[in-house]
Design a protein around this motif. Structure first.
Motif, PDB file in Angstrom:
ATOM      1  N   ALA A 118       1.193  -1.591  -0.354  1.00  0.00           N
ATOM      2  CA  ALA A 118      -0.483  -0.040   0.246  1.00  0.00           C
ATOM      3  C   ALA A 118       1.098   1.319   0.215  1.00  0.00           C
ATOM      4  CB  ALA A 118      -1.095   0.127   1.290  1.00  0.00           C
ATOM      5  N   PHE A 119       1.630   1.423   0.795  1.00  0.00           N
ATOM      6  CA  PHE A 119       2.670   2.660   0.766  1.00  0.00           C
ATOM      7  C   PHE A 119       3.743   2.806  -0.551  1.00  0.00           C
ATOM      8  CE2 PHE A 119       2.259   2.031   5.834  1.00  0.00           C
ATOM      9  CZ  PHE A 119       1.644   3.397   5.590  1.00  0.00           C
ATOM     10  N   THR A 120       3.928   1.423  -0.947  1.00  0.00           N
ATOM     11  CA  THR A 120       4.285   1.784  -2.845  1.00  0.00           C
ATOM     12  C   THR A 120       3.550   1.939  -3.668  1.00  0.00           C
ATOM     13  OG1 THR A 120       5.791  -0.616  -1.873  1.00  0.00           O
ATOM     14  CG2 THR A 120       5.469   0.303  -4.188  1.00  0.00           C
ATOM     15  N   ALA A 121       2.205   2.147  -3.457  1.00  0.00           N
ATOM     16  CA  ALA A 121       1.106   2.314  -5.101  1.00  0.00           C
ATOM     17  C   ALA A 121       0.797   3.889  -4.197  1.00  0.00           C
ATOM     18  CB  ALA A 121       0.596   2.072  -4.255  1.00  0.00           C
ATOM     19  N   LEU A 122       1.233   3.864  -2.620  1.00  0.00           N
ATOM     20  CA  LEU A 122       1.405   5.344  -2.571  1.00  0.00           C
ATOM     21  C   LEU A 122       2.694   6.104  -3.028  1.00  0.00           C
ATOM     22  CD1 LEU A 122       0.364   6.703   0.885  1.00  0.00           C
ATOM     23  CD2 LEU A 122       2.562   8.051  -0.064  1.00  0.00           C
ATOM     24  N   CYS A 123       3.684   5.573  -3.085  1.00  0.00           N
ATOM     25  CA  CYS A 123       4.790   6.265  -2.926  1.00  0.00           C
ATOM     26  C   CYS A 123       4.647   6.352  -4.665  1.00  0.00           C
ATOM     27  CB  CYS A 123       6.308   5.506  -2.697  1.00  0.00           C
ATOM     28  SG  CYS A 123       6.273   5.545  -0.921  1.00  0.00           S
ATOM     29  N   VAL A 124       4.204   5.634  -5.533  1.00  0.00           N
ATOM     30  CA  VAL A 124       4.446   5.335  -7.019  1.00  0.00           C
ATOM     31  C   VAL A 124       3.187   6.972  -7.752  1.00  0.00           C
ATOM     32  CG1 VAL A 124       3.620   4.075  -9.047  1.00  0.00           C
ATOM     33  CG2 VAL A 124       4.860   3.201  -7.080  1.00  0.00           C
TER      34      VAL A 124
END
Length: 424
Positions: free
Chosen positions: A391-397
């Motif tokens: 979820a944090f990876t998607a946010l960063c992208v």
């Protein structure tokens, strides 16, 4: 040259004083608007018990409101530019206050969902109206910092939510809390309707090259690279905001097994940081504009730099092992993401002073879209093997792509104009 850098006259002394009243009302309306939005988050269990529903059905309530705002963001911009702030904003305010009150009275779940949609439709006009009012009243050289102060109503509502709304729901019940908030909004609507007026020297906020050559055609507005980049960046801004609103408590509970009392305290820290960062960013934006006269330097660079810094603080969250470290990184990251809130609105005014309502409605539509998409995708990713790391990876992208979009596609020039046809 953009509108903020244009040479303009001076407000009359009466208008000069009254603009503070308008700014104060904008702040109050933003604050009440967000209190109305977040109160449902503190009444999850009472509402589920009252309607005999589960978490899945409650999620529909959250989405229903976002669908309502999404439906009217753009339309409200057209109406504001055509009929003015007083008519449109007061009507929208009475509308969402009425539906807020009715939510406290209904007994049927599907009626409650319908009222959430209708309330969202009313509240969809709030931020385009706020920006249109500030552009009409505030001198361009101070627009950024005044807007940032007005927008403090958003994190302040989120900060006060746990301090005021939760105790109110416990003491008088969620239905009475909804009714009280609706009555408060209606009272503000009456006062707003009585005192609001257009400035006597409105030409100050509307005079620009755009007005001399004719209004910008809608096609040119919606295909303008700077506005498109700003809209995507505002989508990413919304992604972070809605993540904090809907999933931050769940992240702390599931990842670190935190208790509800601790979660309530820690979840307020990002909004406290935002209260500090937002006025600083607004002041910096106006200071750079006065020195350079460059929208790209004053607005665009501030946005993408803050978003990039936010990504840099979100990345360590995926690797920390303690709740304290996670909250510290998340709070700073959300603070930097929230900081350039006012420059988004200033860009709309800089590019399209004559159609600020439409331009603001356009970017706010992307913001509302993130409110529909972010909670669902975040929940889906958090349920996978990677948990909140994905979820944090998607946010960063999302946020990183928005920063790059502003850096490479947002230009430092006014939008091209052509004669507006009846079709546009």
């Amino acid at each position: 040259m953009t509108n903020s850098a244009s040479s303009m006259g001076s407000f009359s002394e009466k208008d000069n004083r009254f603009r503070f009243v308008i700014a104060g009302f904008c702040f109050l309306l933003v604050l009440v608007n967000y209190l109305d939005r977040v109160v449902i988050s503190f009444a999850i269990k009472p509402i589920e018990l009252g309607f005999d529903i589960q978490d899945g059905a409650f999620g529909m309530l959250m989405s229903a409101f976002a669908v309502g705002t999404l439906a009217t963001n753009g339309v409200s911009g057209f109406l504001l530019d055509r009929y003015g702030v007083k008519v449109v904003w007061s009507f929208a305010l009475f509308l969402w206050s009425l539906f807020m009150i009715l939510q406290g009275l209904v007994e049927v779940f599907w009626t409650f969902i319908l009222l959430r949609v209708l309330m969202g439709m009313g509240e969809g006009a709030n931020f385009p109206a706020m920006n249109r009012a500030l552009v009409d009243w505030v001198h361009p050289k101070e627009l950024g910092r005044v807007t940032s102060l007005v927008l403090l109503g958003v994190p302040l509502a989120l900060l006060l939510g746990g301090l005021i709304l939760a105790p109110a729901i416990i003491s008088i019940g969620w239905r009475a809390s909804f009714i009280c908030l609706g009555i408060m909004g209606a009272i503000l609507g009456v006062i707003f309707l009585i005192i609001y007026r257009q400035p006597s020297n409105k030409v100050l906020s509307n005079s620009s090259q755009e007005d001399v050559r004719g209004k910008v055609a809608l096609r040119d507005m919606f295909l303008n690279p700077t506005l498109l980049a700003t809209a995507w960046s505002f989508f990413a801004f919304g992604w972070v905001l809605f993540f904090g609103l809907t999933w931050l408590p769940g992240y702390l509970e599931e990842t670190f097994d935190m208790k509800l009392e601790s979660i309530g305290y820690f979840s307020t820290l990002p909004w406290a940081v935002s209260l500090l960062f937002m006025p600083l960013a607004g002041w910096c934006s106006d200071w750079i504009m006065r020195r350079t006269g460059s929208m790209r330097s004053a607005r665009v660079h501030l946005i993408w730099i803050c978003q990039l810094v936010a990504v840099m603080f979100f990345i360590p969250v995926m690797f920390v092992n303690t709740a304290t470290s996670a909250v510290a990184f998340v709070s700073i990251a959300i603070g930097f993401s929230m900081a350039p809130n006012s420059p988004y609105y200033s860009i709309c005014a800089d590019l399209f002073p004559g159609r600020t309502g439409v331009a603001t409605g356009f970017i706010v539509t992307f913001f509302s879209l993130s409110g529909v998409v972010c909670p669902t995708i975040t929940g889906w990713l958090a349920e996978g093997e990677g948990g909140f790391t994905m979820a944090f990876t998607a946010l960063c992208v999302v946020v990183g792509s928005a920063a790059m979009g502003m850096l490479f596609f947002a230009r430092d020039e006014a939008a091209p104009t052509r004669a507006v046809t009846n079709a546009s």
